[in-house]
Write a protein that holds these residues in place. Structure first.
Motif, PDB file in Angstrom:
ATOM      1  N   CYS A   1      34.900 -37.179 -37.715  1.00 55.02           N
ATOM      2  CA  CYS A   1      34.140 -38.181 -36.953  1.00 55.02           C
ATOM      3  C   CYS A   1      34.362 -39.578 -37.520  1.00 55.02           C
ATOM      4  O   CYS A   1      34.084 -40.569 -36.862  1.00 55.02           O
ATOM      5  CB  CYS A   1      32.655 -37.837 -36.976  1.00 55.02           C
TER       6      CYS A   1
ATOM      7  N   MET B   1      38.977 -42.615 -31.270  1.00 51.05           N
ATOM      8  CA  MET B   1      38.560 -42.069 -29.982  1.00 51.05           C
ATOM      9  C   MET B   1      38.936 -43.089 -28.903  1.00 51.05           C
ATOM     10  O   MET B   1      38.812 -44.289 -29.120  1.00 51.05           O
ATOM     11  CB  MET B   1      37.048 -41.841 -29.960  1.00 51.05           C
TER      12      MET B   1
ATOM     13  N   TRP C   1      34.036 -43.354 -25.804  1.00 51.58           N
ATOM     14  CA  TRP C   1      34.064 -44.788 -26.054  1.00 51.58           C
ATOM     15  C   TRP C   1      35.228 -45.048 -27.007  1.00 51.58           C
ATOM     16  O   TRP C   1      35.845 -44.109 -27.529  1.00 51.58           O
ATOM     17  CB  TRP C   1      32.740 -45.266 -26.653  1.00 51.58           C
TER      18      TRP C   1
ATOM     19  N   CYS D   1      31.818 -42.851 -36.778  1.00 45.79           N
ATOM     20  CA  CYS D   1      31.216 -42.843 -35.438  1.00 45.79           C
ATOM     21  C   CYS D   1      29.748 -43.252 -35.582  1.00 45.79           C
ATOM     22  O   CYS D   1      29.075 -42.884 -36.552  1.00 45.79           O
ATOM     23  CB  CYS D   1      31.322 -41.441 -34.845  1.00 45.79           C
TER      24      CYS D   1
ATOM     25  N   HIS E   1      27.291 -42.154 -34.224  1.00 41.87           N
ATOM     26  CA  HIS E   1      26.363 -41.015 -34.136  1.00 41.87           C
ATOM     27  C   HIS E   1      26.510 -40.052 -35.317  1.00 41.87           C
ATOM     28  O   HIS E   1      25.852 -39.022 -35.357  1.00 41.87           O
ATOM     29  CB  HIS E   1      26.594 -40.264 -32.821  1.00 41.87           C
ATOM     30  N   GLN E   2      27.405 -40.396 -36.228  1.00 39.46           N
ATOM     31  CA  GLN E   2      27.663 -39.522 -37.370  1.00 39.46           C
ATOM     32  C   GLN E   2      26.524 -39.628 -38.368  1.00 39.46           C
ATOM     33  O   GLN E   2      26.122 -40.723 -38.747  1.00 39.46           O
ATOM     34  CB  GLN E   2      28.983 -39.973 -38.010  1.00 39.46           C
TER      35      GLN E   2
ATOM     36  N   CYS F   1      26.303 -34.330 -36.229  1.00 36.97           N
ATOM     37  CA  CYS F   1      26.332 -35.264 -35.101  1.00 36.97           C
ATOM     38  C   CYS F   1      24.921 -35.422 -34.528  1.00 36.97           C
ATOM     39  O   CYS F   1      24.272 -34.432 -34.184  1.00 36.97           O
ATOM     40  CB  CYS F   1      27.264 -34.698 -34.035  1.00 36.97           C
TER      41      CYS F   1
ATOM     42  N   ILE G   1      24.107 -36.563 -31.718  1.00 34.15           N
ATOM     43  CA  ILE G   1      24.051 -36.308 -30.261  1.00 34.15           C
ATOM     44  C   ILE G   1      24.828 -35.030 -29.934  1.00 34.15           C
ATOM     45  O   ILE G   1      25.484 -34.939 -28.895  1.00 34.15           O
ATOM     46  CB  ILE G   1      24.618 -37.509 -29.469  1.00 34.15           C
TER      47      ILE G   1
ATOM     48  N   ARG H   1      27.484 -34.563 -26.923  1.00 23.75           N
ATOM     49  CA  ARG H   1      28.670 -35.262 -27.441  1.00 23.75           C
ATOM     50  C   ARG H   1      29.795 -35.216 -26.400  1.00 23.75           C
ATOM     51  O   ARG H   1      29.821 -34.312 -25.549  1.00 23.75           O
ATOM     52  CB  ARG H   1      29.110 -34.642 -28.775  1.00 23.75           C
ATOM     53  N   PRO H   2      30.725 -36.179 -26.491  1.00 27.03           N
ATOM     54  CA  PRO H   2      31.793 -36.245 -25.487  1.00 27.03           C
ATOM     55  C   PRO H   2      32.665 -34.986 -25.440  1.00 27.03           C
ATOM     56  O   PRO H   2      32.742 -34.220 -26.409  1.00 27.03           O
ATOM     57  CB  PRO H   2      32.625 -37.453 -25.939  1.00 27.03           C
TER      58      PRO H   2
ATOM     59  N   CYS I   1      35.174 -34.481 -28.239  1.00 26.25           N
ATOM     60  CA  CYS I   1      34.610 -33.940 -29.486  1.00 26.25           C
ATOM     61  C   CYS I   1      34.416 -32.424 -29.362  1.00 26.25           C
ATOM     62  O   CYS I   1      34.548 -31.694 -30.340  1.00 26.25           O
ATOM     63  CB  CYS I   1      33.268 -34.587 -29.801  1.00 26.25           C
TER      64      CYS I   1
ATOM     65  N   LYS J   1      40.830 -36.275 -30.344  1.00 28.29           N
ATOM     66  CA  LYS J   1      39.711 -37.049 -29.813  1.00 28.29           C
ATOM     67  C   LYS J   1      40.189 -38.182 -28.923  1.00 28.29           C
ATOM     68  O   LYS J   1      39.411 -38.810 -28.247  1.00 28.29           O
ATOM     69  CB  LYS J   1      38.863 -37.568 -30.968  1.00 28.29           C
TER      70      LYS J   1
END
Ligand code: SF4
Ligand code: SF4
Length: 218
Positions: free
Chosen positions: A12, A17, A49, A57, A59-60, A65, A67, A71-72, A75, A214
């Motif tokens: 991450c 990404m 993104w 990241c 969100h790391q 994570c 989220i 997560r996308p 990921c 990613k």
């Protein structure tokens, strides 16, 4: 033994990404069509993104994570080779080893100085933590790369999108020695079609569903 990320979140940080990884969505459709995944596994995925290589990241968290549930897609489908257990039994978890071995291979173009001819050499892509630039000297990793050398595959270490170096194991060097070739201008990653064509020409098969990064297929 099934491996788990545990508290590792190094990918991450180290991997870039892309905001619009169209290939990711194409691959999701292809995997569902092939019965290898379901759309339910990708439900609620946030849009990707842009994040550069080597930047954490947003969100790391230390434990994973923040989220995870949404997560996308990129990921969700990516995992490192340590996690997938691809001949990595003797390697340490990426956060302890300070490098991440990408599931997506690539290739480098070599020029023969005598003939001027170019040829393509497959490489394993290894994202190196810039905070630990010597991590590539890990003896277990060198042993892993010797095994790749038996397959006439070298290594491409990446410290960022543009910065990195290639490491050629003895089996692919004329003089039977290790060779490190530095570059401040690693070319942009090749696209998926290029990679497949090149690896197929080298007699290597790489058509797994894990063929993702990613950034999407490159
Ligand atoms: S680097 Fe590998 S083990 Fe670590 S979090 Fe990423 S996928 Fe999991
Ligand atoms: S969204 Fe989550 S899984 Fe994806 S890079 Fe960020 S922290 Fe890692």
């Amino acid at each position: 033994v099934t491996r788990q990320c545990g508290s590792c979140t190094l990918c991450c940080k180290l991997l870039p990404m892309a905001k619009r990884p169209d290939d990711v969505y194409g691959a999701v459709h292809a995997m569902v069509d092939a019965g290898l995944a379901t759309y339910a596994e990708y439900a609620g995925s946030r849009a990707e993104w842009t994040k550069p290589a080597g930047a954490r990241c947003q969100h790391q968290r230390r434990t994973g994570c923040a989220i995870y549930g949404d997560r996308p897609a990129s990921c969700r489908m990516w995992s490192c080779r340590w996690l997938s257990g691809d001949d990595t039994a003797d390697l340490s978890r990426p956060d302890r080893a300070h490098y991440v071995i990408d599931v997506v291979p690539d290739y480098v173009v070599l020029r023969n100085n005598e003939t001027g001819k170019h040829h393509h050499l497959p490489v394993v892509v290894i994202w190196l933590d810039p905070d630990y630039p010597d991590a590539h000297r890990d003896p277990a990793l060198r042993a892993y790369l010797l095994r790749r050398g038996e397959e006439r595959t070298a290594a491409l270490f990446r410290l960022s999108e543009r910065k990195g170096f290639a490491l050629f194991p003895p089996q692919v060097s004329d003089d039977g020695q290790w060779h490190e070739v530095q570059s401040d201008a690693v070319t942009a990653q090749h696209d998926a079609a290029d990679i497949f064509r090149t690896l197929a020409a080298a007699g290597l098969d790489f058509l797994g569903t894990a063929a993702m990064s990613k950034e999407g297929l490159r």
